[in-house]
Design a protein around this motif. Structure first.
Motif, PDB file in Angstrom:
ATOM      1  N   ASN A   2       0.759  -1.122  -0.002  1.00 42.04           N
ATOM      2  CA  ASN A   2      -0.170  -0.143  -0.063  1.00 42.04           C
ATOM      3  C   ASN A   2       0.882   1.363  -0.112  1.00 42.04           C
ATOM      4  O   ASN A   2       0.430   2.267  -0.660  1.00 42.04           O
ATOM      5  CB  ASN A   2      -0.907   0.138   1.271  1.00 42.04           C
ATOM      6  N   LEU A   3       2.003   1.074   0.722  1.00 38.27           N
ATOM      7  CA  LEU A   3       2.805   2.601   0.706  1.00 38.27           C
ATOM      8  C   LEU A   3       3.491   2.729  -0.659  1.00 38.27           C
ATOM      9  O   LEU A   3       3.606   3.817  -1.151  1.00 38.27           O
ATOM     10  CB  LEU A   3       3.921   2.222   1.745  1.00 38.27           C
ATOM     11  N   ILE A   4       3.609   1.568  -1.271  1.00 37.84           N
ATOM     12  CA  ILE A   4       4.489   1.579  -2.396  1.00 37.84           C
ATOM     13  C   ILE A   4       3.481   2.351  -3.532  1.00 37.84           C
ATOM     14  O   ILE A   4       3.702   3.136  -4.263  1.00 37.84           O
ATOM     15  CB  ILE A   4       4.745   0.271  -3.079  1.00 37.84           C
ATOM     16  N   LEU A  38       4.938  16.609   2.576  1.00 37.71           N
ATOM     17  CA  LEU A  38       6.039  16.528   2.218  1.00 37.71           C
ATOM     18  C   LEU A  38       6.667  15.522   3.594  1.00 37.71           C
ATOM     19  O   LEU A  38       7.397  14.806   3.296  1.00 37.71           O
ATOM     20  CB  LEU A  38       6.673  17.674   2.175  1.00 37.71           C
ATOM     21  N   ALA A  39       6.201  15.716   4.595  1.00 38.19           N
ATOM     22  CA  ALA A  39       6.635  15.143   5.825  1.00 38.19           C
ATOM     23  C   ALA A  39       6.234  13.595   5.698  1.00 38.19           C
ATOM     24  O   ALA A  39       7.287  12.862   5.952  1.00 38.19           O
ATOM     25  CB  ALA A  39       6.249  15.641   7.132  1.00 38.19           C
ATOM     26  N   ILE A  40       5.285  13.402   5.269  1.00 41.17           N
ATOM     27  CA  ILE A  40       4.889  11.808   5.034  1.00 41.17           C
ATOM     28  C   ILE A  40       5.513  11.240   3.725  1.00 41.17           C
ATOM     29  O   ILE A  40       6.272  10.000   4.207  1.00 41.17           O
ATOM     30  CB  ILE A  40       3.207  11.830   4.823  1.00 41.17           C
ATOM     31  N   VAL A  41       5.871  11.835   2.585  1.00 40.44           N
ATOM     32  CA  VAL A  41       7.047  11.151   1.849  1.00 40.44           C
ATOM     33  C   VAL A  41       8.303  11.291   2.320  1.00 40.44           C
ATOM     34  O   VAL A  41       8.821  10.094   2.254  1.00 40.44           O
ATOM     35  CB  VAL A  41       6.752  12.506   0.503  1.00 40.44           C
ATOM     36  N   ARG A  42       8.689  12.113   3.133  1.00 45.43           N
ATOM     37  CA  ARG A  42      10.017  11.896   3.571  1.00 45.43           C
ATOM     38  C   ARG A  42      10.283  10.802   4.340  1.00 45.43           C
ATOM     39  O   ARG A  42      11.084   9.959   4.435  1.00 45.43           O
ATOM     40  CB  ARG A  42      10.428  13.308   4.310  1.00 45.43           C
ATOM     41  N   ASP A  43       9.095  10.506   5.408  1.00 47.31           N
ATOM     42  CA  ASP A  43       9.110   9.527   6.417  1.00 47.31           C
ATOM     43  C   ASP A  43       9.127   8.242   5.738  1.00 47.31           C
ATOM     44  O   ASP A  43       9.618   7.189   6.013  1.00 47.31           O
ATOM     45  CB  ASP A  43       8.135   9.621   7.284  1.00 47.31           C
ATOM     46  N   SER A  44       8.188   8.258   4.566  1.00 51.32           N
ATOM     47  CA  SER A  44       7.915   7.043   3.920  1.00 51.32           C
ATOM     48  C   SER A  44       8.910   6.507   3.270  1.00 51.32           C
ATOM     49  O   SER A  44       9.676   5.332   3.137  1.00 51.32           O
ATOM     50  CB  SER A  44       6.687   7.012   3.047  1.00 51.32           C
ATOM     51  N   LEU A  48      11.664   3.197   4.032  1.00 47.31           N
ATOM     52  CA  LEU A  48      12.031   2.045   2.979  1.00 47.31           C
ATOM     53  C   LEU A  48      13.637   2.303   2.696  1.00 47.31           C
ATOM     54  O   LEU A  48      13.955   1.415   1.751  1.00 47.31           O
ATOM     55  CB  LEU A  48      11.258   2.550   1.578  1.00 47.31           C
ATOM     56  N   GLY A  49      14.403   2.648   3.833  1.00 53.34           N
ATOM     57  CA  GLY A  49      15.786   2.950   3.475  1.00 53.34           C
ATOM     58  C   GLY A  49      16.398   3.807   2.623  1.00 53.34           C
ATOM     59  O   GLY A  49      17.610   3.739   2.199  1.00 53.34           O
ATOM     60  N   TYR A  50      15.801   4.742   2.312  1.00 56.13           N
ATOM     61  CA  TYR A  50      16.317   5.746   1.232  1.00 56.13           C
ATOM     62  C   TYR A  50      16.607   6.989   1.989  1.00 56.13           C
ATOM     63  O   TYR A  50      16.401   7.071   3.340  1.00 56.13           O
ATOM     64  CB  TYR A  50      15.334   6.411   0.114  1.00 56.13           C
ATOM     65  N   HIS A  51      17.566   8.078   1.540  1.00 57.88           N
ATOM     66  CA  HIS A  51      18.063   9.124   2.057  1.00 57.88           C
ATOM     67  C   HIS A  51      17.784  10.471   1.430  1.00 57.88           C
ATOM     68  O   HIS A  51      18.368  11.054   0.623  1.00 57.88           O
ATOM     69  CB  HIS A  51      19.650   9.095   2.213  1.00 57.88           C
ATOM     70  N   PRO A  52      16.318  10.772   1.642  1.00 58.60           N
ATOM     71  CA  PRO A  52      15.707  12.039   0.824  1.00 58.60           C
ATOM     72  C   PRO A  52      16.435  13.255   1.430  1.00 58.60           C
ATOM     73  O   PRO A  52      16.847  13.545   2.550  1.00 58.60           O
ATOM     74  CB  PRO A  52      14.535  11.860   1.112  1.00 58.60           C
ATOM     75  N   GLU A  53      16.679  14.162   0.353  1.00 58.43           N
ATOM     76  CA  GLU A  53      16.918  15.652   0.520  1.00 58.43           C
ATOM     77  C   GLU A  53      15.922  16.295   0.824  1.00 58.43           C
ATOM     78  O   GLU A  53      14.760  16.308  -0.167  1.00 58.43           O
ATOM     79  CB  GLU A  53      17.855  15.937  -0.607  1.00 58.43           C
ATOM     80  N   VAL A  54      15.727  17.019   1.965  1.00 58.42           N
ATOM     81  CA  VAL A  54      14.509  17.736   2.342  1.00 58.42           C
ATOM     82  C   VAL A  54      14.742  19.466   1.872  1.00 58.42           C
ATOM     83  O   VAL A  54      15.716  20.020   2.395  1.00 58.42           O
ATOM     84  CB  VAL A  54      14.158  17.603   3.562  1.00 58.42           C
ATOM     85  N   ARG A  55      13.897  19.883   1.125  1.00 50.02           N
ATOM     86  CA  ARG A  55      13.700  21.389   1.105  1.00 50.02           C
ATOM     87  C   ARG A  55      12.281  21.741   1.275  1.00 50.02           C
ATOM     88  O   ARG A  55      11.377  20.906   1.595  1.00 50.02           O
ATOM     89  CB  ARG A  55      14.086  21.595  -0.299  1.00 50.02           C
ATOM     90  N   ALA A  56      12.196  23.204   1.336  1.00 48.73           N
ATOM     91  CA  ALA A  56      11.000  23.681   1.577  1.00 48.73           C
ATOM     92  C   ALA A  56       9.707  23.140   0.790  1.00 48.73           C
ATOM     93  O   ALA A  56       8.525  22.996   1.505  1.00 48.73           O
ATOM     94  CB  ALA A  56      10.911  25.245   1.359  1.00 48.73           C
TER      95      ALA A  56
END
Length: 82
Positions: A2-4, A38-44, A48-56
């Motif tokens: 479901n997350l995917i 954006l926070a939900i996407v970042r946390d998701s 899953l083991g990724y290292h997202p770069e977060v901007r505004a």
């Protein structure tokens, strides 16, 4: 699963994938004005083991292996995949 599917829908609607081979630049980006989404996407992505770069207003993956892995994971722009 479901997350995917959730992430696939978001990235298909408001995401972009760009690969510039001459400079080895990889960018898989989700853009949105809603900080909570954006926070939900970042946390998701982190879960899953990724290292997202977060901007505004966007979250993005920049590492070649992560871009390739995530593209495959969500079957980005592949509308035949179940």
């Amino acid at each position: 699963a479901n997350l995917i599917g959730f992430l696939k829908g978001l990235f298909e609607a408001e995401g972009s994938l760009s690969i510039h081979l001459p400079t080895y630049t990889y960018n898989f980006q989700f853009t949105n004005m809603n900080p909570y989404l954006l926070a939900i996407v970042r946390d998701s992505l982190i879960s899953l083991g990724y290292h997202p770069e977060v901007r505004a207003i966007y979250i993005r993956l920049r590492k070649k292996v992560e871009v390739a892995s995530f593209k495959e994971l969500i079957h980005f722009r592949d509308y035949t995949a179940g």
